[in-house]
Design a protein around this motif. Sequence first.
Motif, short mmCIF file in Angstrom:
data_model
loop_
_atom_site.label_atom_id
_atom_site.label_comp_id
_atom_site.label_asym_id
_atom_site.label_seq_id
_atom_site.Cartn_x
_atom_site.Cartn_y
_atom_site.Cartn_z
N ARG A 281 0.84 -1.19 0.00
CA ARG A 281 0.00 0.00 0.00
C ARG A 281 0.88 1.24 0.00
O ARG A 281 1.99 1.22 0.51
N VAL A 282 0.32 2.33 -0.57
CA VAL A 282 1.04 3.60 -0.64
C VAL A 282 0.13 4.68 -0.05
O VAL A 282 -0.83 5.11 -0.68
N PRO A 283 0.44 5.11 1.18
CA PRO A 283 -0.35 6.20 1.77
C PRO A 283 0.21 7.56 1.37
O PRO A 283 1.40 7.69 1.10
N ASN A 284 -0.68 8.56 1.34
CA ASN A 284 -0.19 9.93 1.16
C ASN A 284 0.15 10.50 2.54
O ASN A 284 0.08 9.80 3.55
N GLY B 200 -2.32 9.92 5.33
CA GLY B 200 -2.65 8.53 5.63
C GLY B 200 -3.63 7.86 4.69
O GLY B 200 -3.79 6.64 4.74
N LYS B 201 -4.31 8.65 3.84
CA LYS B 201 -5.21 8.03 2.87
C LYS B 201 -4.38 7.24 1.86
O LYS B 201 -3.28 7.65 1.49
N LEU B 202 -4.93 6.11 1.44
CA LEU B 202 -4.19 5.26 0.51
C LEU B 202 -4.44 5.71 -0.92
O LEU B 202 -5.57 5.74 -1.40
N ILE B 203 -3.34 6.08 -1.58
CA ILE B 203 -3.45 6.46 -2.99
C ILE B 203 -3.35 5.22 -3.88
O ILE B 203 -3.75 5.26 -5.04
N LEU C 168 -6.85 -1.06 -5.20
CA LEU C 168 -7.84 -0.20 -4.58
C LEU C 168 -7.18 1.05 -4.02
O LEU C 168 -5.96 1.11 -3.87
N ASN C 169 -8.01 2.03 -3.77
CA ASN C 169 -7.54 3.27 -3.16
C ASN C 169 -8.71 3.97 -2.47
O ASN C 169 -9.87 3.66 -2.72
N ASP C 170 -8.34 4.90 -1.59
CA ASP C 170 -9.36 5.75 -0.97
C ASP C 170 -9.94 6.67 -2.03
O ASP C 170 -9.33 6.90 -3.09
#
Length: 149
Positions: A36-39, A42-45, A58-60
Amino acid sequence: MALEVQPLVAPHLVVDDAAAAIDFYIKAFGATEYGRVPNQDGKLIHAALDINGSMVMLNDDFPEYNDGKPSTPTALGGSPVTIHLQVTDVDTKFQQAVDAGATVLMAVEEQFWGDRYGLLRDPFGHLWSMGQPVREVSSEEIQAAVCEP
């Protein structure tokens, strides 16, 4: 050195809480998280999972990249797409998803096309079907079943 690219089609889901969605997909479908890659907030991009041998990304939700409009199934009033999982023990796998929090839209039953099949909605609004082939059915038998009153 050039990367070798393997052609594939992978669903890319938008959800309101990607971290919670990852936890759900692990419990419901036995997913394995690739990463996962958070910005910075903390939201996942981006995140990627293996579900049933296939990649699901998936992403937020980021309305700011969609003309200010949210793009989750919940915000859109539902989803026109169903993701299908063909499994070897549909009753057990289906119940596992229900126990994890999925909503049953169509209970698992034997269908005219030869599968035991059921339909679920995950807590994020995405639709998932599960099927297990249980008998061979000819195209003539399928057509006859479709045309029955």
